[in-house]
Design an enzyme around this catalytic site. Structure first.
Site, PDB file in Angstrom:
ATOM      1  CG  ASP A 160      -1.679   1.285   1.438  1.00  0.00           C
ATOM      2  OD1 ASP A 160      -2.117   1.566   2.566  1.00  0.00           O
ATOM      3  OD2 ASP A 160      -1.838   2.024   0.439  1.00  0.00           O
ATOM      4  CG  ASP A 181      -6.162   2.752   0.257  1.00  0.00           C
ATOM      5  OD1 ASP A 181      -6.857   2.690  -0.767  1.00  0.00           O
ATOM      6  OD2 ASP A 181      -5.195   1.967   0.492  1.00  0.00           O
ATOM      7  CG  ASP A 207     -12.847 -15.920 -12.201  1.00  0.00           C
ATOM      8  OD1 ASP A 207     -12.092 -16.265 -11.288  1.00  0.00           O
ATOM      9  OD2 ASP A 207     -14.075 -15.763 -12.062  1.00  0.00           O
ATOM     10  CG  HIS A 220      -6.985 -15.230  -5.216  1.00  0.00           C
ATOM     11  ND1 HIS A 220      -6.549 -15.952  -6.316  1.00  0.00           N
ATOM     12  CD2 HIS A 220      -8.279 -14.948  -5.455  1.00  0.00           C
ATOM     13  CE1 HIS A 220      -7.537 -16.077  -7.176  1.00  0.00           C
ATOM     14  NE2 HIS A 220      -8.599 -15.489  -6.683  1.00  0.00           N
ATOM     15  CG  ASP A 221      -9.892 -18.338  -5.018  1.00  0.00           C
ATOM     16  OD1 ASP A 221      -9.960 -18.599  -6.220  1.00  0.00           O
ATOM     17  OD2 ASP A 221     -10.267 -17.245  -4.526  1.00  0.00           O
TER      18      ASP A 221
END
Ligand code: TEU
Length: 539
Positions: free
Chosen positions: A21, A25, A199, A314-315
């Site tokens: 980041d 934020d 995807d 990421h899953d």
């Protein structure tokens, strides 16, 4: 099999919102990815897979796209994205974009128009059905909801969503919609990207007639339906075949025979795939099952198609926790799993943080978990009257949040990921597991990955070699040969917390030269816990 750049690639997955980041934020951003490109170059990866950063209301972390042509504000803007692409290319790396074509966000203008009235020109861009006996058109559930249908009061029809209510499925039977998708794909390819991760691409075609399923919980009826190959052949003919790119399909519910229909070099559809016989269907380490899966996929694709090798993304929770030893032997285990993924047949994928042995997490409360899949499943199960804590603990091990905690760059606050409030809690072990520590330690997991990647760049046998498992039913030892143009390598892995003796496999490893090991003195036939060795056993 012909030689191509993408077969020789090592791919690094950047889940940008948890990567780095730069604006405080609490979310990662594209500028943050640019800041770390030299780190990725030092690691030695060839291709970066960037998770979706298109405009999205973010119900499913960007997998609910509301504008395919704009960058999500949280991630940055198009100018920054273009700088990222240039900086990736300037370093000799390539960038593939994650693209979601099975569904959009419910806030996409197409869906806003489609849902406005039954006779709207874009009505048929999505899948609308009349109620059946006052309820949903059939008994299908979705990945994230008890039903894959949601009733729209205004037009008194149901629309289909394979995932969340906020992710309506596109109707791929509509040619006009397909052409708009192809135009959008050309927009990104003409910017110079090097390919797509597609995807759940095998879900585009739906079962004809939308019949009830005998096993709604299986979800398998959502994929591999008649017509899917026609769509992919059309996509290839109209778009993909016109560019020197890499395409990798996320393709659940397939065996090697089915998978080959998507990635066979004679099929003109996709280049390679992720199958999920391990990630979805093998909850924890099962050596015999893993070997069987690897052997079956090798035989199924041999000389005809290219597989991928991954154990987390990421899953799916971090591999050293789910499939290795994230305690006493964390570093040895992380290196063993890496050796396996980089020496088995297929393109190896590194999920951010895997290269420093990052682990899964165990937060205390459902409030600490952000993932829509977990939150929805928790609500669904608790609504059945089940005990909250029991449901929570049942969902913990495979929660997708496990792998989405922020990248651990240093022992600074928030692991150096952000100076703001991180969108997701940082794994509390960051003071000891972080990039800064790894770069200082010549024996770190990072430098071991660097050596593996260098070996792969210098030795075609790792990419194009034949494969033969030599360890059969052994529950701890996984030993296999890779052979190419007269060169033979032997990989020996002891995936256990105990010593294992290679002598029980009657291997000729003692005739070989150890090219790489995760222990300082690999010798003799007795392998230490989680020891991995790569031998060159003949010219
Ligand atoms: O994943 C499909 C999906 O539901 C996976 O989580 C599944 O468990 C398995 O890995 C494939 O069967 C893709 C994206 O990776 C995921 O992040 C999205 O939530 C989902 O599609 C919807 O776009």
């Amino acid at each position: 099999m012909n030689k191509t750049w993408w077969k020789e690639a090592v791919v690094y997955q950047v889940y940008w919102r948890s990567f780095n980041d730069t604006d405080g934020d609490g979310y990662g951003d594209l500028k943050g990815v640019i800041e770390k490109l030299d780190y990725l170059k030092e690691l030695g990866v060839d291709v970066i897979w960037l998770n979706p950063c298109y405009e999205s209301p973010d119900f499913d972390n960007g997998y609910d796209i509301s504008n395919y042509y704009r960058i999500m504000k949280k991630a940055g803007d198009m100018q920054t994205w273009e700088r990222l692409l240039n900086e990736v290319h300037r370093r000799g790396m390539k960038l593939i974009m994650d693209l979601v074509l099975n569904h959009t966000s419910h806030e996409h203008p197409w869906f806003i128009e489609s849902s406005s009235s039954k006779d709207n020109p874009k009505r048929d861009y999505y899948i609308w059905k009349d109620p059946v006996e006052g309820g949903p058109p059939n008994n299908w559930r979705s990945y994230f909801e008890p039903s894959s249908w949601t009733f729209d009061e205004k037009t008194e029809q149901y629309y289909m969503h394979s995932f969340a209510v906020e992710q309506p499925d596109l109707n791929w039977e509509n040619e006009e919609m397909r052409e708009e998708i192809y135009d959008m794909m050309r927009f990104w390819l003409d910017k110079g990207i090097d390919g797509f991760r597609l995807d759940v691409i095998n879900l585009l075609a739906k079962q004809k007639g939308f019949p009830d399923s005998e096993d709604p919980a299986s979800l398998s009826y959502l994929g591999n339906n008649p017509g899917i190959h026609d769509y992919l052949k059309e996509m290839n003919e109209k778009v993909l075949s016109h560019y020197d790119i890499m395409t990798v399909g996320e393709i659940p519910f397939v065996t090697p025979e089915d998978g080959l229909l998507y990635v066979g070099e004679d099929r003109q559809e996709l280049h390679t795939l992720f199958h999920f016989e391990v990630a979805d269907d093998m909850p924890s380490w099962d050596m015999k099952r893993y070997k069987e899966i690897q052997n079956r996929w090798y035989e199924g694709l041999k000389e005809k198609g290219t597989n991928s090798q991954f154990l987390n993304n990421h899953d799916h929770t971090r591999q050293v926790t789910r499939f290795g030893n994230d305690g006493e032997y964390r570093e040895e285990s992380a290196k063993l799993l890496a050796t396996m993924l980089h020496t088995l047949p297929g393109i190896p994928y590194i999920y951010q943080g895997e290269e420093i042995g990052m682990t899964g997490v165990r937060f205390d409360s459902i409030e600490d978990y952000q993932d829509i899949a977990m939150r929805n499943k928790y609500e669904e199960e608790v609504a059945k009257g089940r005990d909250h804590q029991e449901v929570f603990e049942e969902l913990l091990p495979l929660s997708r949040d496990n792998s989405r905690t922020p990248m651990q760059w240093s022992d600074d606050e928030n692991a150096g990921f952000t100076e703001g409030q991180p969108w997701m809690k940082v794994n509390p072990n960051y003071p000891s597991i972080n990039v800064k520590e790894a770069l200082k330690d010549p024996n770190s997991v990072f430098y071991f990955y660097q050596q593996l990647i260098r070996l792969r760049n210098e030795n075609p046998v790792m990419v194009y070699g034949d494969y033969q498992d030599l360890s059969g039913e052994d529950p701890d030892l996984y030993c296999y040969k890779r052979t190419y143009e007269g060169i033979t390598w032997l990989v020996a892995l002891n995936h256990s917390d105990q010593q294992s003796d290679l002598a029980r496999l009657q291997l000729q490893e003692n005739e070989g030269e150890v090219l790489l090991s995760n222990y300082s003195s690999p010798e003799g036939s007795v392998m230490q816990p989680h020891e991995a060795r790569i031998y060159k056993i003949s010219k």
